[in-house]
Motif scaffolding. Structure first.
Motif, PDB file in Angstrom:
ATOM      1  N   LYS A  66       0.833  -1.207   0.000  1.00 29.70           N
ATOM      2  CA  LYS A  66       0.000   0.000   0.000  1.00 29.70           C
ATOM      3  C   LYS A  66       0.867   1.256   0.000  1.00 29.70           C
ATOM      4  CE  LYS A  66      -4.549  -0.416  -0.020  1.00 29.70           C
ATOM      5  NZ  LYS A  66      -4.502  -1.429  -1.043  1.00 29.70           N
ATOM      6  N   LEU A  67       1.933   1.226   0.821  1.00 30.02           N
ATOM      7  CA  LEU A  67       2.833   2.384   0.883  1.00 30.02           C
ATOM      8  C   LEU A  67       3.511   2.586  -0.471  1.00 30.02           C
ATOM      9  CD1 LEU A  67       4.198   1.656   4.436  1.00 30.02           C
ATOM     10  CD2 LEU A  67       3.233   3.857   3.763  1.00 30.02           C
ATOM     11  N   HIS A  68       3.911   1.478  -1.089  1.00 32.75           N
ATOM     12  CA  HIS A  68       4.535   1.547  -2.409  1.00 32.75           C
ATOM     13  C   HIS A  68       3.584   2.200  -3.403  1.00 32.75           C
ATOM     14  CE1 HIS A  68       6.119   0.107  -6.275  1.00 32.75           C
ATOM     15  NE2 HIS A  68       7.284  -0.031  -5.657  1.00 32.75           N
ATOM     16  N   LEU A  69       2.309   1.848  -3.264  1.00 35.95           N
ATOM     17  CA  LEU A  69       1.298   2.357  -4.187  1.00 35.95           C
ATOM     18  C   LEU A  69       1.011   3.841  -3.933  1.00 35.95           C
ATOM     19  CD1 LEU A  69      -0.874   1.372  -6.329  1.00 35.95           C
ATOM     20  CD2 LEU A  69      -2.442   1.238  -4.375  1.00 35.95           C
ATOM     21  N   LYS A  70       0.895   4.206  -2.658  1.00 38.01           N
ATOM     22  CA  LYS A  70       0.362   5.534  -2.340  1.00 38.01           C
ATOM     23  C   LYS A  70       1.428   6.621  -2.208  1.00 38.01           C
ATOM     24  CE  LYS A  70      -4.100   4.290  -0.845  1.00 38.01           C
ATOM     25  NZ  LYS A  70      -5.251   4.472  -0.008  1.00 38.01           N
ATOM     26  N   LEU A  71       2.630   6.266  -1.804  1.00 39.71           N
ATOM     27  CA  LEU A  71       3.637   7.308  -1.579  1.00 39.71           C
ATOM     28  C   LEU A  71       4.159   7.845  -2.911  1.00 39.71           C
ATOM     29  CD1 LEU A  71       5.635   5.817   1.424  1.00 39.71           C
ATOM     30  CD2 LEU A  71       4.455   8.021   1.398  1.00 39.71           C
ATOM     31  N   ASP A  72       4.297   9.162  -2.971  1.00 36.49           N
ATOM     32  CA  ASP A  72       4.790   9.833  -4.165  1.00 36.49           C
ATOM     33  C   ASP A  72       6.325   9.691  -4.205  1.00 36.49           C
ATOM     34  OD1 ASP A  72       5.672  11.599  -6.068  1.00 36.49           O
ATOM     35  OD2 ASP A  72       4.254  13.196  -5.520  1.00 36.49           O
ATOM     36  N   TYR A  73       6.800   8.780  -5.060  1.00 37.41           N
ATOM     37  CA  TYR A  73       8.235   8.471  -5.045  1.00 37.41           C
ATOM     38  C   TYR A  73       9.083   9.648  -5.529  1.00 37.41           C
ATOM     39  CZ  TYR A  73      12.217   5.335  -4.733  1.00 37.41           C
ATOM     40  OH  TYR A  73      13.402   4.751  -4.348  1.00 37.41           O
ATOM     41  N   ASP A  74       8.503  10.501  -6.375  1.00 39.42           N
ATOM     42  CA  ASP A  74       9.239  11.704  -6.788  1.00 39.42           C
ATOM     43  C   ASP A  74       9.578  12.552  -5.565  1.00 39.42           C
ATOM     44  OD1 ASP A  74       9.256  11.143  -9.474  1.00 39.42           O
ATOM     45  OD2 ASP A  74       7.368  12.182  -9.865  1.00 39.42           O
ATOM     46  N   GLN A  75       8.585  12.704  -4.678  1.00 33.43           N
ATOM     47  CA  GLN A  75       8.823  13.507  -3.474  1.00 33.43           C
ATOM     48  C   GLN A  75       9.858  12.835  -2.571  1.00 33.43           C
ATOM     49  OE1 GLN A  75       7.838  16.499  -2.883  1.00 33.43           O
ATOM     50  NE2 GLN A  75       6.575  16.622  -4.717  1.00 33.43           N
ATOM     51  N   LEU A  76       9.782  11.519  -2.474  1.00 33.63           N
ATOM     52  CA  LEU A  76      10.775  10.802  -1.650  1.00 33.63           C
ATOM     53  C   LEU A  76      12.173  11.015  -2.222  1.00 33.63           C
ATOM     54  CD1 LEU A  76       8.968   7.392  -0.964  1.00 33.63           C
ATOM     55  CD2 LEU A  76       9.250   9.306   0.610  1.00 33.63           C
ATOM     56  N   THR A  77      12.283  11.039  -3.543  1.00 34.11           N
ATOM     57  CA  THR A  77      13.590  11.245  -4.181  1.00 34.11           C
ATOM     58  C   THR A  77      14.045  12.693  -4.033  1.00 34.11           C
ATOM     59  OG1 THR A  77      12.849   9.630  -5.797  1.00 34.11           O
ATOM     60  CG2 THR A  77      14.889  10.777  -6.299  1.00 34.11           C
ATOM     61  N   ASN A  78      13.075  13.602  -4.023  1.00 23.13           N
ATOM     62  CA  ASN A  78      13.431  15.029  -3.908  1.00 23.13           C
ATOM     63  C   ASN A  78      14.151  15.345  -2.605  1.00 23.13           C
ATOM     64  OD1 ASN A  78      12.504  15.852  -6.357  1.00 23.13           O
ATOM     65  ND2 ASN A  78      10.515  16.577  -5.620  1.00 23.13           N
ATOM     66  N   CYS A  79      13.893  14.578  -1.561  1.00 17.04           N
ATOM     67  CA  CYS A  79      14.587  14.833  -0.292  1.00 17.04           C
ATOM     68  C   CYS A  79      16.055  14.513  -0.482  1.00 17.04           C
ATOM     69  CB  CYS A  79      14.009  13.986   0.838  1.00 17.04           C
ATOM     70  SG  CYS A  79      15.012  14.102   2.342  1.00 17.04           S
TER      71      CYS A  79
END
Lengths: 457, 471
Positions: free
Chosen positions: A24-37
């Motif tokens: 679910k986390l894989h599906l819902k989390l915005d990976y672009d934002q995670l990478t932006n950090c």
């Protein structure tokens, strides 16, 4: 810049996750934002829970790393992970501090939303969440009933009975303390008292709609009334659509995104119907979600364009008064220029960090004659209220509040003002526990201003 | 995973809560401020005193367990990534200002204090501690010492090494060593204080530092100069110094940076300018006025297209906005931001900037350069996306050529970020085989079992960039 616009690489890692919450986390989390950090750590000093504990996992950088680790398959979203996601106050002080503009608020809500689908809360927390989020806040009628019941409880002597019989001891300590500082509730909200349209004083500058808020209208109905009168004094015609519902902020922050979206859709239709220039909020927590309805519904084909119309028209009362209003004169009649009364201000985190209105309330307070505004140290830091955080995470909320009150007491202010019901309740609790209620009064900025209007009342 | 016996020994020293080896703690101590690096430790420990650090080191040394000491983990060289596992030692709990000695103008602090908090305390009592790395709001003094951090004021006031005059450090075997003191003169043997500054946690664990303070400057003025000709800007820098003026700040932004900053901050900067110089002078007000006038003349002589002098603090803040926005603007361009710090003699700045732009074009990558022109310390900054492996590879090739160019021009691979993991493969380019051998000898003398921050500074192989793709 090669490939800047057409990525030819996978935007999310291609890993097999067996844990359903991880999926679910894989599906819902915005990976672009995670990478932006980029993990620079500039958010750490802005984060109240990091400051309290000094632990990396209690910081925005740490929480983002944890979310990313789950999506990358480096760790399981175990109970400590889920607890950590609830430790965050959601004050979003990390966002203005972030050089890379990471949308942390969205990430934490996505994480909570994913966790919530498989969550097992303890029975009291679960019961409270269900009653408040599903059965109460969305229904204005029930909120009024709650207001009437609470008012009955407070006025009828039942409160005394409850205390006398020791019944209150059945509740956890932090809830008992909160019960004691609750202001007088009412079942008669702003519409019952003023109708749905209130004329501008003089020529109308604009037609605005009041967002009354579900808690505001039960516990701070007077503030809503004063808001309407103050807007009228400043030249605004005010409408108060009675069909409006809860903004959905507490739902969104608690991982109930679907409920939040449903409430948003109702509000969008109601306020579009009202035909207004601005939608005014006097609660930073509500306003901050209202200005983000466009993001909340960005995948909703039917409502997204309406949300894009709505969001930029949402304004906090202080900012509307400063930017567009005909400001009346304010003065404190009990004081004088030589001997002014002192006031201080606790920012509502969402008003400051999301609605970006830190200076408007301060400009207003500085305009009141015979009043000296003293900036409290770390006024921009969360007080620990954070929606229902002080109910669900009492320990951390209590520690944050204690530090907050050290700064508040140092101002020696007669009035401590704020712009959000949660903050007001928390600060009232703070004064009761760590201050002197006979010397410091907690008040909504609107009430303070309205009571100091010159002549025209 | 550490053996339970060792965990128990460590917990006996610091208390149960202050040693952690749950998955969560390991994940959040697996990275620092450096892009694309991640490696999990086996445990995280939070000591609160020198004695605890010493006791911990005795346990770790006995079991040959590596240790990475760190503050906030904001460095940009992979300096605190636990690449060989082991224990990460977080110094945040040792964060006290032990003493400010106004007679000797020194401060004695524990390493975990946040730089900005230390500076604000020092300034509140009317004194001045100049090293001001851009990460100072979160970096710790201990981290600054480990990396020998610089900052905007380096040209006139020097960097961290110029202010550390005494240290207490725990050695690899747990012994506690004291060096220097509240002394402006001290030649008792080798200068171990200076050796430890910038040693990146590879020689000892710093547990206390005595810092030199100075009186603050009385006034300050700010000026902005813009150039269509890059060489004009570069000559301005050289000429200012030639005229025996050392400005407090002498910052530079190139054309790609100007464009990105203008897009971001909407400052209405002229986008055809090749360079902007931000110049500040501080000191006695008369001297400041005189210097600023002379600098303005030089700027005009070197054909600056526009020179603005701030008349008030507010105006100064406005002029500072462009330079201050540089990092933020670049960071928002793409998901991954790689900030390097190739440094050249200041007379070679124009040449270096042109070489960087050329190299960026050659590899088809976005690199913008800003930095501290006065001390030749440039920050070529790549905006890329860690997920785009092809592009990341080209960025790495570009930086390799940039390091090469810097050394060719008499410069260095790193001016203020440190070697860590990222620059280790290139260290030999700068200091040669004898240099590496000598440094390895020093490392061995301090840390014979290679337990202190292993895998840093010295690469297994020169010239092959280490990138762990897991992050």
């Amino acid at each position: 810049m090669a490939n800047a616009n057409q990525p030819t690489f996978p935007s999310k890692p291609n890993v097999k996750l067996s844990n359903p919450t991880a999926q679910k986390l894989h599906l819902k989390l915005d990976y672009d934002q995670l990478t932006n950090c980029m993990r620079c750590g500039f958010c750490l000093p802005a984060c109240p829970t990091f400051r309290e504990t000094g632990l990396e996992q209690e910081s925005p950088r740490g929480r983002i790393a944890l979310m990313k680790a789950v999506v990358d398959g480096i760790m399981e979203p175990d109970q400590p992970f889920q607890d950590q996601m609830s430790h965050c106050l959601g004050c979003r002080a990390c966002e203005p501090a972030c050089p890379a503009d990471v949308k942390y608020g969205q990430l934490i809500e996505q994480a909570r939303d994913a966790i919530e689908e498989h969550a097992e809360h303890s029975i009291p927390v679960n019961g409270l969440r269900k009653v408040l989020l599903k059965e109460m806040f969305p229904h204005q009628g029930r909120m009024k009933w709650l207001g009437r019941s609470l008012a009955f409880y407070q006025k009828s002597g039942l409160r005394k009975v409850a205390k006398g019989t020791g019944m209150m001891r059945l509740f956890p300590k932090h809830l008992r303390e909160m019960e004691q500082i609750l202001p007088s509730a009412t079942g008669k909200g702003v519409v019952e008292r003023m109708g749905t349209v209130y004329p501008a004083k003089g020529e109308a500058i604009a037609r605005v709609a009041l967002f009354r808020g579900c808690i505001m209208d039960v516990l701070f109905a007077d503030t809503n009334v004063n808001t309407v009168k103050l807007l009228s004094e400043a030249g605004f015609e005010v409408v108060i659509p009675d069909e409006q519902v809860c903004c959905g902020a507490l739902h969104a922050h608690s991982g109930e995104l679907d409920s939040a979206k449903a409430l948003a859709r109702t509000n969008l239709s109601v306020f579009k119907e009202a035909g207004v220039d601005y939608i005014v909020s006097n609660a930073g927590g509500c306003g901050a979600l209202l200005v983000e309805y466009d993001h909340l519904l960005h995948e909703d084909n039917e409502y997204h364009s309406l949300a894009k119309w709505f969001a930029p028209r949402v304004m906090d009362i202080s900012k509307l008064l400063i930017d567009h209003g005909r400001l009346p004169a304010f003065a404190d009649s009990s004081a004088s220029t030589e001997d002014p009364i002192t006031i201080t201000y606790q920012d509502s985190c969402h008003l400051r960090n999301v609605m970006k209105s830190a200076s408007a309330p301060r400009q207003l307070m500085r305009q009141v004659a015979n009043v000296q505004f003293v900036e409290m140290k770390e006024a921009d830091r969360c007080c620990g209220s954070a929606g229902i955080y002080n109910v669900t995470q009492p320990k951390m909320a209590g520690e944050i509040l204690e530090h907050k009150m050290e700064h508040a007491n140092r101002t020696d202010a007669r009035y401590l003002l704020s712009s959000n019901p949660g903050c007001l309740l928390q600060m009232k609790l703070g004064v009761a526990k760590h201050g002197d209620s006979s010397r410091m009064e907690v008040m909504h900025i609107v009430d303070f201003l309205y009571e100091r209007l010159l002549e025209t009342k | 995973m550490l053996e339970q016996v060792i965990v128990q020994q460590l917990r006996r020293i610091v208390g149960i809560q202050n040693f952690r080896d749950d998955r969560e703690s390991l994940v959040v101590h697996s990275y620092d401020g450096t892009p694309m690096l991640q490696s999990l430790p086996d445990g995280v420990i939070y000591p609160e005193s020198t004695q605890q650090v010493s006791d911990i080191m005795k346990v770790l040394a006995a079991h040959r367990i590596p240790v990475v000491s760190r503050g906030s983990g904001s460095n940009l060289c992979g300096g605190t990534v636990p690449i060989q596992g082991g224990v990460v030692m977080v110094m945040h709990r040792m964060n006290t200002i032990l003493e400010v000695d106004q007679e000797n103008l020194t401060a004695t602090v524990q390493p975990g204090i946040i730089t900005a908090e230390f500076i604000s305390h020092i300034e509140s009592i009317g004194l001045f501690y100049p090293p001001d790395p851009s990460s100072m709001r979160i970096s710790t003094i201990g981290g600054n010492i480990a990396e020998c951090s610089g900052g905007l004021r380096g040209l006139k006031y020097g960097t961290t090494k110029d202010y550390v005059i005494g240290l207490e450090a725990v050695l690899a075997n747990g012994d506690i060593m004291r060096t220097g003191g509240k002394l402006m003169k001290d030649v008792a043997g080798y200068d171990l204080t200076k050796l430890l500054v910038g040693s990146e946690g590879t020689l000892a664990i710093i547990t206390e530092a005595t810092l030199k303070l100075i009186p603050p400057p009385k006034s300050k003025k700010t000026m902005l100069a813009m150039y269509k000709d890059l060489y004009g800007a570069a000559r301005t820098v050289s000429r200012i110094i030639e005229s025996k003026i050392i400005p407090a700040t002498l910052e530079f932004m190139d054309n790609p940076t100007i464009r990105v900053v203008d897009d971001f901050a909407k400052l209405g900067l002229p986008r055809d300018m090749e360079a902007i110089l931000l110049i500040e002078q501080d000191g006695d007000s008369e001297a400041v006025e005189r210097d600023m006038e002379r600098i303005q003349e030089i700027c005009k002589l070197e054909m600056a297209d526009l020179v603005e002098i701030a008349e008030s603090r507010e105006e100064a803040e406005k002029l500072l906005t462009a330079r201050r926005s540089a990092f933020t603007a670049l960071a928002r361009l793409r998901p991954t931001t790689i900030l390097e710090d190739a440094t050249v003699p200041r007379s070679k700045i124009a040449e270096m900037v042109l070489r960087i732009n050329e190299i960026a074009r050659k590899y088809n990558v976005m690199i913008a350069t800003f930095g501290h022109a006065g001390d030749g310390n440039l920050h070529p900054t790549a905006a890329t996306d860690a997920r785009n492996l092809d592009e990341v590879h080209r960025v790495e090739q570009a930086f390799e050529e940039i390091f090469e160019a810097a050394i060719e021009l008499g410069g260095t691979i790193t001016g203020e970020h440190g070697v860590g993991m990222v620059k280790a493969p290139y260290l030999e380019w700068k200091i040669g085989k004898p240099g590496i051998a000598m440094m390895r000898g020093i490392k061995h003398a301090f840390d014979p079992h290679n337990l202190l921050n292993p895998g840093k500074i010295f690469a297994k192989e020169t010239r092959k960039r280490v990138v762990i793709t897991r992050g």
